[in-house]
Design a protein around this motif. Structure first.
Motif, PDB file in Angstrom:
ATOM      1  N   GLY A 111       0.881  -1.207  -0.026  1.00  0.00           N
ATOM      2  CA  GLY A 111      -0.035   0.142  -0.069  1.00  0.00           C
ATOM      3  C   GLY A 111       0.749   1.341   0.067  1.00  0.00           C
ATOM      4  N   ASN A 112       1.973   1.034   0.478  1.00  0.00           N
ATOM      5  CA  ASN A 112       3.148   2.267   0.586  1.00  0.00           C
ATOM      6  C   ASN A 112       4.419   2.178   0.153  1.00  0.00           C
ATOM      7  OD1 ASN A 112       0.912   4.090   2.460  1.00  0.00           O
ATOM      8  ND2 ASN A 112       1.092   1.984   3.344  1.00  0.00           N
ATOM      9  N   TYR A 113       4.313   1.638  -0.861  1.00  0.00           N
ATOM     10  CA  TYR A 113       5.702   0.846  -1.366  1.00  0.00           C
ATOM     11  C   TYR A 113       6.856   2.158  -1.523  1.00  0.00           C
ATOM     12  CZ  TYR A 113       9.511  -1.705  -3.943  1.00  0.00           C
ATOM     13  OH  TYR A 113      10.431  -2.399  -4.272  1.00  0.00           O
ATOM     14  N   TYR A 114       6.399   3.218  -2.235  1.00  0.00           N
ATOM     15  CA  TYR A 114       7.399   4.152  -2.481  1.00  0.00           C
ATOM     16  C   TYR A 114       7.552   5.180  -1.092  1.00  0.00           C
ATOM     17  CZ  TYR A 114       7.668   2.343  -7.115  1.00  0.00           C
ATOM     18  OH  TYR A 114       7.787   1.619  -8.055  1.00  0.00           O
ATOM     19  N   SER A 115       6.809   4.959  -0.138  1.00  0.00           N
ATOM     20  CA  SER A 115       7.000   5.710   0.917  1.00  0.00           C
ATOM     21  C   SER A 115       7.950   4.872   1.897  1.00  0.00           C
ATOM     22  CB  SER A 115       5.706   6.050   1.684  1.00  0.00           C
ATOM     23  OG  SER A 115       4.812   6.876   0.798  1.00  0.00           O
ATOM     24  N   VAL A 116       7.528   3.582   1.934  1.00  0.00           N
ATOM     25  CA  VAL A 116       8.502   2.809   2.791  1.00  0.00           C
ATOM     26  C   VAL A 116       9.922   2.821   2.113  1.00  0.00           C
ATOM     27  CG1 VAL A 116       8.800   0.413   3.543  1.00  0.00           C
ATOM     28  CG2 VAL A 116       6.617   1.314   3.474  1.00  0.00           C
ATOM     29  N   TYR A 117      10.176   2.599   0.761  1.00  0.00           N
ATOM     30  CA  TYR A 117      11.320   2.580   0.135  1.00  0.00           C
ATOM     31  C   TYR A 117      11.292   4.015  -1.017  1.00  0.00           C
ATOM     32  CZ  TYR A 117      10.913  -2.325   1.498  1.00  0.00           C
ATOM     33  OH  TYR A 117      10.488  -3.560   2.478  1.00  0.00           O
ATOM     34  N   THR A 118      11.980   4.786  -0.361  1.00  0.00           N
ATOM     35  CA  THR A 118      12.057   6.059  -0.995  1.00  0.00           C
ATOM     36  C   THR A 118      12.757   5.934  -2.431  1.00  0.00           C
ATOM     37  OG1 THR A 118      12.262   7.332   1.182  1.00  0.00           O
ATOM     38  CG2 THR A 118      12.923   8.516  -0.998  1.00  0.00           C
ATOM     39  N   GLY A 125      11.885   3.763  -4.500  1.00  0.00           N
ATOM     40  CA  GLY A 125      11.772   2.442  -4.889  1.00  0.00           C
ATOM     41  C   GLY A 125      13.135   1.813  -4.429  1.00  0.00           C
ATOM     42  N   VAL A 126      14.048   2.503  -3.696  1.00  0.00           N
ATOM     43  CA  VAL A 126      15.511   1.916  -3.369  1.00  0.00           C
ATOM     44  C   VAL A 126      15.292   1.171  -2.151  1.00  0.00           C
ATOM     45  CG1 VAL A 126      17.701   2.436  -2.905  1.00  0.00           C
ATOM     46  CG2 VAL A 126      16.639   3.873  -4.653  1.00  0.00           C
ATOM     47  N   VAL A 127      15.414  -0.164  -2.171  1.00  0.00           N
ATOM     48  CA  VAL A 127      15.436  -0.988  -0.932  1.00  0.00           C
ATOM     49  C   VAL A 127      16.821  -1.166  -0.343  1.00  0.00           C
ATOM     50  CG1 VAL A 127      14.841  -3.383  -0.071  1.00  0.00           C
ATOM     51  CG2 VAL A 127      13.669  -2.403  -2.225  1.00  0.00           C
ATOM     52  N   LYS A 180      15.501  -5.900   3.780  1.00  0.00           N
ATOM     53  CA  LYS A 180      16.796  -5.622   2.648  1.00  0.00           C
ATOM     54  C   LYS A 180      16.631  -6.313   1.397  1.00  0.00           C
ATOM     55  CE  LYS A 180      19.948  -9.563   4.293  1.00  0.00           C
ATOM     56  NZ  LYS A 180      21.093  -9.639   4.655  1.00  0.00           N
ATOM     57  N   GLN A 181      17.481  -5.913   0.566  1.00  0.00           N
ATOM     58  CA  GLN A 181      17.526  -6.585  -0.799  1.00  0.00           C
ATOM     59  C   GLN A 181      18.024  -7.934  -0.502  1.00  0.00           C
ATOM     60  OE1 GLN A 181      20.112  -4.459  -3.545  1.00  0.00           O
ATOM     61  NE2 GLN A 181      19.273  -2.469  -2.998  1.00  0.00           N
ATOM     62  N   ASP A 182      17.305  -8.620  -1.188  1.00  0.00           N
ATOM     63  CA  ASP A 182      17.575 -10.182  -0.976  1.00  0.00           C
ATOM     64  C   ASP A 182      18.881 -10.554  -1.991  1.00  0.00           C
ATOM     65  OD1 ASP A 182      17.946 -12.931  -1.207  1.00  0.00           O
ATOM     66  OD2 ASP A 182      15.478 -13.282  -1.250  1.00  0.00           O
ATOM     67  N   PRO A 183      19.949 -11.003  -1.170  1.00  0.00           N
ATOM     68  CA  PRO A 183      21.285 -11.123  -1.847  1.00  0.00           C
ATOM     69  C   PRO A 183      21.109 -12.446  -2.677  1.00  0.00           C
ATOM     70  CG  PRO A 183      21.196 -11.884   0.329  1.00  0.00           C
ATOM     71  CD  PRO A 183      20.185 -11.127   0.302  1.00  0.00           C
ATOM     72  N   GLU A 184      20.076 -13.386  -2.585  1.00  0.00           N
ATOM     73  CA  GLU A 184      20.135 -14.569  -3.324  1.00  0.00           C
ATOM     74  C   GLU A 184      18.934 -14.439  -4.472  1.00  0.00           C
ATOM     75  OE1 GLU A 184      19.492 -17.852  -0.894  1.00  0.00           O
ATOM     76  OE2 GLU A 184      20.966 -17.579   0.271  1.00  0.00           O
ATOM     77  N   ARG A 185      18.352 -13.544  -4.331  1.00  0.00           N
ATOM     78  CA  ARG A 185      17.191 -13.299  -5.530  1.00  0.00           C
ATOM     79  C   ARG A 185      17.025 -11.738  -6.053  1.00  0.00           C
ATOM     80  NH1 ARG A 185      15.785 -17.305  -2.284  1.00  0.00           N
ATOM     81  NH2 ARG A 185      14.788 -19.047  -3.302  1.00  0.00           N
ATOM     82  N   PRO A 186      17.944 -11.402  -6.866  1.00  0.00           N
ATOM     83  CA  PRO A 186      18.287  -9.949  -7.285  1.00  0.00           C
ATOM     84  C   PRO A 186      16.870  -9.321  -7.460  1.00  0.00           C
ATOM     85  CG  PRO A 186      20.028 -11.177  -8.391  1.00  0.00           C
ATOM     86  CD  PRO A 186      18.996 -12.309  -7.783  1.00  0.00           C
ATOM     87  N   GLY A 187      16.357  -8.386  -7.279  1.00  0.00           N
ATOM     88  CA  GLY A 187      15.187  -7.523  -7.421  1.00  0.00           C
ATOM     89  C   GLY A 187      14.085  -7.933  -6.290  1.00  0.00           C
ATOM     90  N   ASN A 188      14.344  -8.899  -5.534  1.00  0.00           N
ATOM     91  CA  ASN A 188      13.468  -9.230  -4.443  1.00  0.00           C
ATOM     92  C   ASN A 188      13.614  -8.479  -3.089  1.00  0.00           C
ATOM     93  OD1 ASN A 188      12.616 -11.035  -6.255  1.00  0.00           O
ATOM     94  ND2 ASN A 188      12.279 -12.660  -4.905  1.00  0.00           N
ATOM     95  N   THR A 199      13.835  -7.114 -13.737  1.00  0.00           N
ATOM     96  CA  THR A 199      13.657  -5.988 -12.547  1.00  0.00           C
ATOM     97  C   THR A 199      14.118  -4.684 -13.141  1.00  0.00           C
ATOM     98  OG1 THR A 199      15.803  -6.078 -11.645  1.00  0.00           O
ATOM     99  CG2 THR A 199      13.760  -7.103 -10.870  1.00  0.00           C
ATOM    100  N   GLY A 200      13.595  -3.434 -12.849  1.00  0.00           N
ATOM    101  CA  GLY A 200      14.175  -1.995 -13.167  1.00  0.00           C
ATOM    102  C   GLY A 200      13.478  -1.551 -14.564  1.00  0.00           C
ATOM    103  N   TRP A 201      12.490  -2.196 -15.162  1.00  0.00           N
ATOM    104  CA  TRP A 201      11.966  -1.727 -16.462  1.00  0.00           C
ATOM    105  C   TRP A 201      10.652  -0.864 -16.175  1.00  0.00           C
ATOM    106  CZ3 TRP A 201       7.128  -3.746 -17.948  1.00  0.00           C
ATOM    107  CH2 TRP A 201       6.998  -4.754 -17.430  1.00  0.00           C
ATOM    108  N   TRP A 202      10.188  -0.883 -15.019  1.00  0.00           N
ATOM    109  CA  TRP A 202       8.962  -0.200 -14.522  1.00  0.00           C
ATOM    110  C   TRP A 202       9.171   0.593 -13.161  1.00  0.00           C
ATOM    111  CZ3 TRP A 202       7.529  -1.393  -9.605  1.00  0.00           C
ATOM    112  CH2 TRP A 202       7.825  -2.673  -9.074  1.00  0.00           C
TER     113      TRP A 202
END
Length: 493
Positions: A69-76, A78-80, A113-121, A475-478
């Protein structure tokens, strides 16, 4: 005397035996009591572990609800975060969990945090406890893939800013499918492929085959099923997947004309508009599944086209077999340097081809705003699009057309077709039968389905939602847009 002696001896033996039996019973009783106490402690510990695990899992679900519901507020922007440790806390304080009677059963805290084993997750780590100094804590880790909510839909069409956007079905009174000119006054804009425009009004008539859509559908605008007065009824079947409660929604109107047939177990309903995410056309769409880096094909107003392609005026064509031989497994970017070009891939029933490439149609111009692409046409029979990275077609502008039985995706291996409208109005058409597993998203004036044209026997069209492509998407195309989430892994510490 001897008898008295024997009696005394026997009495002594009996006493010893009795004492032995009593001792054994006491030992057994102590053992049973000890085992019962140990078992009770084990059961109690396991109970608290289970409760702690359930609390931790509740923390994961609440964290997902918060970020969706607040992805771009939680992760400014979109940066995790990458760390340290388990990342950053999602909640300012530990969250209290209560039962239905309001009694506190425990608490949880979640880190991400960013998942080190699954890029983009995003890796979520939730620690749940039932409270108290001796109560165990349980840790649950889940890898989450966030994507735009459009990936929840079988067919999602129309610009939220344009209430005249339509999803339509049509046929031709003269040839069994296509345009029914008897229904029009002051026609304009008709071409040889049967696409007809009258000002801002577009209508798609169909009754020479059945279009079946299984899964959610949304139209930012009008949903119309329209038959032909002379040749019969349009027919659309809207079905919910087994075990799901799928919906068909629209924002403007829903109309069934001229005795057209509507069937299925979903009745369209009005809802609020749904936003499309912003597409980054410069993103790298390659994945580990692709066999090589992206290849860019540039088409100019003069000179020879890229190897394997032929040119007829403003139409560039290639056979499906030649396309597979040259590009299969790669992201193919089509760049055009002059106005209104059309790109066409032609199949053959005698030489079936499976295309595992992602086809990306780009327009040349500042911000992709110059309309230079008329459309991408993929004409069967014998063409099956099974992209290695789950993304079949990403188009900036023009008309994406699947014709004569083209298949996209398969059950358990769906695909995405995304017409962004970035460089001009986008349209999508399926003509003369075809099957798509996955999602079709068209941010444009019309999504159009047709089950025949003026030279072919009508064939049925089927669209089936299958989200198994989502985990393969690059990832990264939207950017931005409302979000949805997919749990891809679960681990308990």
């Amino acid at each position: 005397m001897g008898r008295i002696k024997r009696i005394k001896e026997e009495s002594g033996v009996a006493l010893i035996v009795a004492i032995g039996v009593i001792s054994v019973m006491i030992i057994i009783g102590i053992m049973i009591t000890s085992l019962a106490m140990t078992s009770q402690k084990t059961v109690s510990h396991d109970k608290f572990q289970t409760i702690g695990q359930n609390i931790a899992e509740a923390g994961i679900d609440d964290a997902i609800a918060l970020t969706v519901g607040n992805y771009y507020s939680v992760y400014t922007n979109g940066v995790v975060p990458t760390g340290p440790g388990d990342g950053v806390k999602l909640f300012a304080t530990d969250q209290i969990l209560s039962d239905s009677q309001g009694n506190q059963v425990g608490s949880y805290q979640v880190w991400s945090k960013q998942d080190p084993e699954r890029p983009g997750n995003v890796l979520l780590t939730s620690i749940g406890t039932t409270g108290g100094a001796s109560s165990p804590t349980e840790t649950v880790r889940v890898s989450i893939k966030y994507n735009p909510s459009i990936f929840d839909y079988t067919f999602f069409v129309g610009d939220p800013a344009n209430p005249n956007s339509e999803m339509e079905f049509w046929r031709d009174s003269d040839h069994g499918c296509g345009w029914d000119d008897s229904d029009w006054n002051n026609h304009s804009g008709e071409d040889h492929d049967g696409y007809h425009e009258d000002g801002d009004h577009h209508e798609w008539h169909d009754d020479c085959g059945t279009t079946t859509i299984v899964g959610k559908t949304h139209v930012n605008g009008k949903l119309e099923v329209e038959g032909d007065e002379e040749h019969g009824n349009g027919h659309i079947v809207l079905l919910s997947r087994a075990g799901h409660t799928d919906t068909v929604t629209y924002t403007s109107s829903y109309d069934v004309h001229r005795g057209s047939i509507f069937s299925g177990n979903i009745t369209p309903t009005r809802s609020a508009p749904v936003d499309f995410p912003v597409v980054n056309f410069s993103a790298d769409l390659t994945t580990a599944n692709n066999s090589g880096a992206a290849i860019t094909l540039t088409f100019n107003s003069s000179g020879s086209p890229p190897a394997g392609w032929t040119r007829n005026d403003s139409t560039f064509s290639i056979t499906a077999q030649e396309f597979v031989n040259r590009y299969n497994g790669r992201v193919v970017r089509i760049m055009n340097n002059y106005s209104n070009a059309r790109f066409q891939i032609n199949g053959s029933s005698s030489s079936p081809q499976t295309i595992t490439s992602t086809i990306q149609v780009l327009a040349v111009g500042s911000g992709l705003s110059t309309r230079t692409v008329n459309g991408l046409r993929i004409y069967g029979p014998g063409i099956s699009m099974q992209p290695a990275n789950g993304l079949a077609i990403l188009s900036a502008q023009g008309d994406v057309r699947l014709k004569y039985g083209v298949v996209v995706g398969s059950q358990g291996n769906g695909a995405l077709i995304y017409c962004s409208g970035t460089g001009g109005d986008s349209k999508f058409q399926i003509i003369d039968g075809g099957t798509v597993y996955g999602t079709i998203a068209v941010k444009g004036q019309a999504g159009q389905l047709k089950t025949g044209d003026d030279s072919h026997v009508a064939q049925d069209t089927t669209l089936i939602y299958d989200d198994n492509y989502v985990s393969k998407l690059p990832t990264g195309w939207w950017n931005y847009g409302s979000m949805t989430s997919f749990k891809e892994n679960y681990a308990r510490d």
